[in-house]
Design a protein around this motif. Structure first.
Motif, PDB file in Angstrom:
ATOM      1  N   LYS A  73     -10.979  -0.093   1.134  1.00  0.00           N
ATOM      2  CA  LYS A  73     -11.410   0.969   2.040  1.00  0.00           C
ATOM      3  C   LYS A  73     -12.491   0.447   2.977  1.00  0.00           C
TER       4      LYS A  73
ATOM      5  N   ILE B  72      -4.285   2.114  -1.251  1.00  0.00           N
ATOM      6  CA  ILE B  72      -4.225   1.845  -2.693  1.00  0.00           C
ATOM      7  C   ILE B  72      -2.873   1.207  -3.029  1.00  0.00           C
TER       8      ILE B  72
ATOM      9  N   GLU C 221      -7.746  -0.767  -4.783  1.00  0.00           N
ATOM     10  CA  GLU C 221      -8.114   0.035  -3.599  1.00  0.00           C
ATOM     11  C   GLU C 221      -8.882  -0.821  -2.590  1.00  0.00           C
TER      12      GLU C 221
ATOM     13  N   LYS D 128      -8.388   3.974   4.077  1.00  0.00           N
ATOM     14  CA  LYS D 128      -8.291   3.616   2.648  1.00  0.00           C
ATOM     15  C   LYS D 128      -6.829   3.402   2.263  1.00  0.00           C
TER      16      LYS D 128
ATOM     17  N   TRP E 203       0.816  -1.208   0.000  1.00  0.00           N
ATOM     18  CA  TRP E 203       0.000   0.000   0.000  1.00  0.00           C
ATOM     19  C   TRP E 203       0.860   1.274   0.000  1.00  0.00           C
TER      20      TRP E 203
END
Length: 214
Positions: free
Chosen positions: A163, A99, A161, A97, A89
């Motif tokens: 979240k 990504i 992603e 969150k 990440w």
């Protein structure tokens, strides 16, 4: 020669001819009365010297080659399949969150967006199941999404992603940490090869279709 001598000579000649004919007739009858089985076969004579080889005949004309058929198109040509990638990440990381950026070198960013079918699968903590993205995975309060980055050098490729879907609730390490077994795998299929595909949301079907090894 006197006349008597002349007649005497003729008489002897006729008698000689008669005896010759008689002997010939006896020989013919003797040969006819004998069968092939009566006599004993004679021993074969030695083989004669081999004669010189004959002149080679003229070679025949070569047959015409058949026309090769066109090669069939490889059903998996240009399909790109990654191995299992540990969650990373570092592209974007907050408590709510995160990504992960996946760099793809085989296609341009425009090709990824407009000419390819991209599938991403998640393997998560505490289960042997594999989940397709986008989707919730195994967690009811988490959403996994898939995006394509921009054309800038540091934001292209595939963006995965994760979240939290609950306000004020942070993601847990069980939900995102690679050390907890969170891994991702992608498959990129050119649009020209999207016919007759299996159910891409079912990883087991995809695995069998492409002979994947986990």
């Amino acid at each position: 020669m006197t006349l008597s001598n002349k007649y005497q000579t003729k008489y002897i000649m006729k008698k000689f001819k008669f005896i010759s004919y008689l002997v010939a007739a006896v020989l013919v009858l003797t040969l006819m009365s004998c069968s092939a089985e009566d006599g004993v076969d004679g021993q074969d004579g030695p083989q004669g010297i081999q004669g010189p080889a004959g002149v080679d005949g003229q070679d025949g004309a070569d047959g015409q080659d058949g026309q090769d058929g066109a090669d069939g198109q490889d059903g998996n040509a240009n399909v790109v399949i990654s191995g299992w990638l540990p969650a990373d990440w570092s592209f974007y990381d907050t408590p709510h969150k995160k990504i992960m950026r996946v760099v793809v070198n085989q296609f341009t960013q425009s090709e990824l967006r407009n000419e390819c079918l991209v599938m991403v699968y998640a393997r998560q903590y505490g289960t042997s199941a594999v989940y397709s993205i986008p989707g919730p995975g195994r967690w009811s309060n988490v959403a996994y999404n898939l995006y394509f980055g921009s054309n800038s050098a540091n934001a292209d490729g595939i963006l995965i992603e994760i979240k939290s879907t609950e306000n004020g609730v942070d993601l847990t390490d069980y939900q995102y940490d690679a050390a907890r077994g969170n891994y991702f795998r992608y498959i990129i299929i050119p649009s020209s090869q999207t016919n007759r595909l299996p159910d891409l949301s079912d990883y087991e079907q995809v695995k069998a279709y492409y002979n994947l090894v986990d």
